[in-house]
Design a protein around this motif. Sequence first.
Motif, PDB file in Angstrom:
ATOM      1  N   GLN A  43       0.846  -1.188   0.000  1.00  0.00           N
ATOM      2  CA  GLN A  43       0.000   0.000   0.000  1.00  0.00           C
ATOM      3  C   GLN A  43       0.888   1.249   0.000  1.00  0.00           C
ATOM      4  O   GLN A  43       1.892   1.315   0.710  1.00  0.00           O
ATOM      5  CB  GLN A  43      -0.922  -0.019   1.232  1.00  0.00           C
ATOM      6  N   TRP A  44       0.506   2.235  -0.775  1.00  0.00           N
ATOM      7  CA  TRP A  44       1.351   3.419  -0.983  1.00  0.00           C
ATOM      8  C   TRP A  44       1.741   4.117   0.311  1.00  0.00           C
ATOM      9  O   TRP A  44       2.822   4.671   0.413  1.00  0.00           O
ATOM     10  CB  TRP A  44       0.691   4.407  -1.951  1.00  0.00           C
ATOM     11  N   ILE A  45       0.880   4.098   1.305  1.00  0.00           N
ATOM     12  CA  ILE A  45       1.183   4.808   2.560  1.00  0.00           C
ATOM     13  C   ILE A  45       2.405   4.214   3.268  1.00  0.00           C
ATOM     14  O   ILE A  45       3.027   4.866   4.103  1.00  0.00           O
ATOM     15  CB  ILE A  45      -0.050   4.859   3.488  1.00  0.00           C
ATOM     16  N   HIS A  46       2.773   3.002   2.882  1.00  0.00           N
ATOM     17  CA  HIS A  46       3.948   2.347   3.448  1.00  0.00           C
ATOM     18  C   HIS A  46       5.187   2.488   2.564  1.00  0.00           C
ATOM     19  O   HIS A  46       6.294   2.609   3.086  1.00  0.00           O
ATOM     20  CB  HIS A  46       3.684   0.855   3.679  1.00  0.00           C
ATOM     21  N   VAL A  47       5.000   2.449   1.245  1.00  0.00           N
ATOM     22  CA  VAL A  47       6.170   2.304   0.361  1.00  0.00           C
ATOM     23  C   VAL A  47       6.416   3.452  -0.616  1.00  0.00           C
ATOM     24  O   VAL A  47       7.497   3.533  -1.196  1.00  0.00           O
ATOM     25  CB  VAL A  47       6.090   0.969  -0.420  1.00  0.00           C
ATOM     26  N   ASP A  48       5.463   4.312  -0.829  1.00  0.00           N
ATOM     27  CA  ASP A  48       5.650   5.416  -1.782  1.00  0.00           C
ATOM     28  C   ASP A  48       5.974   6.697  -1.009  1.00  0.00           C
ATOM     29  O   ASP A  48       5.083   7.443  -0.589  1.00  0.00           O
ATOM     30  CB  ASP A  48       4.391   5.586  -2.633  1.00  0.00           C
ATOM     31  N   VAL A  49       7.266   6.946  -0.848  1.00  0.00           N
ATOM     32  CA  VAL A  49       7.733   8.053  -0.011  1.00  0.00           C
ATOM     33  C   VAL A  49       7.223   9.392  -0.516  1.00  0.00           C
ATOM     34  O   VAL A  49       6.725  10.219   0.269  1.00  0.00           O
ATOM     35  CB  VAL A  49       9.282   8.044   0.077  1.00  0.00           C
ATOM     36  N   GLU A  50       7.323   9.632  -1.810  1.00  0.00           N
ATOM     37  CA  GLU A  50       6.915  10.931  -2.361  1.00  0.00           C
ATOM     38  C   GLU A  50       5.399  11.146  -2.234  1.00  0.00           C
ATOM     39  O   GLU A  50       4.953  12.226  -1.854  1.00  0.00           O
ATOM     40  CB  GLU A  50       7.366  11.068  -3.818  1.00  0.00           C
ATOM     41  N   ARG A  51       4.625  10.135  -2.556  1.00  0.00           N
ATOM     42  CA  ARG A  51       3.171  10.266  -2.427  1.00  0.00           C
ATOM     43  C   ARG A  51       2.770  10.458  -0.964  1.00  0.00           C
ATOM     44  O   ARG A  51       1.882  11.261  -0.656  1.00  0.00           O
ATOM     45  CB  ARG A  51       2.471   9.046  -3.017  1.00  0.00           C
ATOM     46  N   ALA A  52       3.419   9.721  -0.070  1.00  0.00           N
ATOM     47  CA  ALA A  52       3.098   9.852   1.349  1.00  0.00           C
ATOM     48  C   ALA A  52       3.407  11.264   1.849  1.00  0.00           C
ATOM     49  O   ALA A  52       2.648  11.820   2.658  1.00  0.00           O
ATOM     50  CB  ALA A  52       3.865   8.814   2.168  1.00  0.00           C
ATOM     51  N   LYS A  53       4.496  11.866   1.367  1.00  0.00           N
ATOM     52  CA  LYS A  53       4.809  13.255   1.744  1.00  0.00           C
ATOM     53  C   LYS A  53       3.692  14.199   1.305  1.00  0.00           C
ATOM     54  O   LYS A  53       3.342  15.130   2.030  1.00  0.00           O
ATOM     55  CB  LYS A  53       6.128  13.697   1.112  1.00  0.00           C
ATOM     56  N   ARG A  54       3.145  13.939   0.115  1.00  0.00           N
ATOM     57  CA  ARG A  54       2.102  14.811  -0.444  1.00  0.00           C
ATOM     58  C   ARG A  54       0.716  14.534   0.126  1.00  0.00           C
ATOM     59  O   ARG A  54      -0.021  15.472   0.436  1.00  0.00           O
ATOM     60  CB  ARG A  54       2.018  14.626  -1.967  1.00  0.00           C
ATOM     61  N   GLU A  55       0.348  13.269   0.262  1.00  0.00           N
ATOM     62  CA  GLU A  55      -1.046  12.911   0.501  1.00  0.00           C
ATOM     63  C   GLU A  55      -1.362  12.313   1.870  1.00  0.00           C
ATOM     64  O   GLU A  55      -2.516  12.326   2.284  1.00  0.00           O
ATOM     65  CB  GLU A  55      -1.513  11.925  -0.574  1.00  0.00           C
ATOM     66  N   SER A  56      -0.370  11.796   2.542  1.00  0.00           N
ATOM     67  CA  SER A  56      -0.627  11.153   3.821  1.00  0.00           C
ATOM     68  C   SER A  56      -0.903  12.196   4.905  1.00  0.00           C
ATOM     69  O   SER A  56      -0.229  13.222   4.957  1.00  0.00           O
ATOM     70  CB  SER A  56       0.579  10.306   4.233  1.00  0.00           C
ATOM     71  N   PRO A  57      -1.835  11.918   5.789  1.00  0.00           N
ATOM     72  CA  PRO A  57      -2.053  12.839   6.914  1.00  0.00           C
ATOM     73  C   PRO A  57      -0.863  12.869   7.876  1.00  0.00           C
ATOM     74  O   PRO A  57      -0.778  13.756   8.720  1.00  0.00           O
ATOM     75  CB  PRO A  57      -3.293  12.282   7.605  1.00  0.00           C
ATOM     76  N   PHE A  58       0.069  11.940   7.696  1.00  0.00           N
ATOM     77  CA  PHE A  58       1.228  11.850   8.579  1.00  0.00           C
ATOM     78  C   PHE A  58       2.467  12.517   7.982  1.00  0.00           C
ATOM     79  O   PHE A  58       3.482  12.645   8.646  1.00  0.00           O
ATOM     80  CB  PHE A  58       1.521  10.386   8.921  1.00  0.00           C
ATOM     81  N   GLY A  59       2.397  12.898   6.700  1.00  0.00           N
ATOM     82  CA  GLY A  59       3.497  13.594   6.050  1.00  0.00           C
ATOM     83  C   GLY A  59       4.688  12.719   5.711  1.00  0.00           C
ATOM     84  O   GLY A  59       5.736  13.218   5.322  1.00  0.00           O
ATOM     85  N   ALA A  60       4.530  11.420   5.856  1.00  0.00           N
ATOM     86  CA  ALA A  60       5.613  10.472   5.593  1.00  0.00           C
ATOM     87  C   ALA A  60       5.010   9.078   5.473  1.00  0.00           C
ATOM     88  O   ALA A  60       3.848   8.868   5.827  1.00  0.00           O
ATOM     89  CB  ALA A  60       6.632  10.498   6.733  1.00  0.00           C
ATOM     90  N   THR A  61       5.812   8.148   5.000  1.00  0.00           N
ATOM     91  CA  THR A  61       5.359   6.754   5.019  1.00  0.00           C
ATOM     92  C   THR A  61       5.308   6.291   6.476  1.00  0.00           C
ATOM     93  O   THR A  61       5.981   6.836   7.348  1.00  0.00           O
ATOM     94  CB  THR A  61       6.313   5.837   4.227  1.00  0.00           C
ATOM     95  N   ILE A  62       4.487   5.276   6.709  1.00  0.00           N
ATOM     96  CA  ILE A  62       4.358   4.701   8.041  1.00  0.00           C
ATOM     97  C   ILE A  62       4.564   3.187   7.971  1.00  0.00           C
ATOM     98  O   ILE A  62       4.319   2.558   6.937  1.00  0.00           O
ATOM     99  CB  ILE A  62       2.991   5.015   8.689  1.00  0.00           C
ATOM    100  N   ALA A  63       5.004   2.636   9.078  1.00  0.00           N
ATOM    101  CA  ALA A  63       5.184   1.183   9.165  1.00  0.00           C
ATOM    102  C   ALA A  63       3.834   0.490   9.159  1.00  0.00           C
ATOM    103  O   ALA A  63       2.837   1.032   9.639  1.00  0.00           O
ATOM    104  CB  ALA A  63       5.935   0.835  10.452  1.00  0.00           C
ATOM    105  N   HIS A  64       3.804  -0.698   8.610  1.00  0.00           N
ATOM    106  CA  HIS A  64       2.625  -1.549   8.691  1.00  0.00           C
ATOM    107  C   HIS A  64       2.338  -1.835  10.160  1.00  0.00           C
ATOM    108  O   HIS A  64       3.267  -2.056  10.946  1.00  0.00           O
ATOM    109  CB  HIS A  64       2.873  -2.891   7.999  1.00  0.00           C
ATOM    110  N   GLY A  65       1.071  -1.879  10.527  1.00  0.00           N
ATOM    111  CA  GLY A  65       0.729  -2.258  11.901  1.00  0.00           C
ATOM    112  C   GLY A  65       1.285  -3.621  12.247  1.00  0.00           C
ATOM    113  O   GLY A  65       1.832  -3.828  13.338  1.00  0.00           O
ATOM    114  N   TYR A  66       1.191  -4.552  11.292  1.00  0.00           N
ATOM    115  CA  TYR A  66       1.688  -5.899  11.570  1.00  0.00           C
ATOM    116  C   TYR A  66       3.210  -5.956  11.646  1.00  0.00           C
ATOM    117  O   TYR A  66       3.762  -6.842  12.298  1.00  0.00           O
ATOM    118  CB  TYR A  66       1.141  -6.907  10.559  1.00  0.00           C
TER     119      TYR A  66
END
Length: 154
Positions: A43-66
Amino acid sequence: MSIPGYRMATLAEFVGRELGTSDWVLVDQARIDAFAQCTGDRQWIHVDVERAKRESPFGATIAHGYLTLSLLASLAIEIGLIPGDASSGLNYGLDKVRFMAPVKAGSRVRSRVTLLSVEDKGDGRYMVKMANELQTDGASKPALLAETLALLVA
């Protein structure tokens, strides 16, 4: 680590006590990417650094809960969950898991473990239940709370 006085014969004496806190572990993008590769969860929120910077509410990628959950076993071993006089400790399951806050790539986490209960299963086997609090360095609330079960074998 070794917990003073903690042995198979004294497990019950440690119920309700904190066993310890692990060292900090870095959860960097390389670890997150490796977990994604192993599990197929890309999922992009974990592996797409550039998209996560732009679109994630966290401003960065995040680790999988698991991924964060999977760290608990090794961190509990580091703390000394398996007494020196045990032949082995086996993951037995989970009773409760709550993902409380995201772990951003580049964060450090550690686990605090409290022994909740011990059940004699006979033949030198003991079921232990632990409360695990996965803390993120600098965060005000834990990333993860979990009750884990392990079978300790003499």
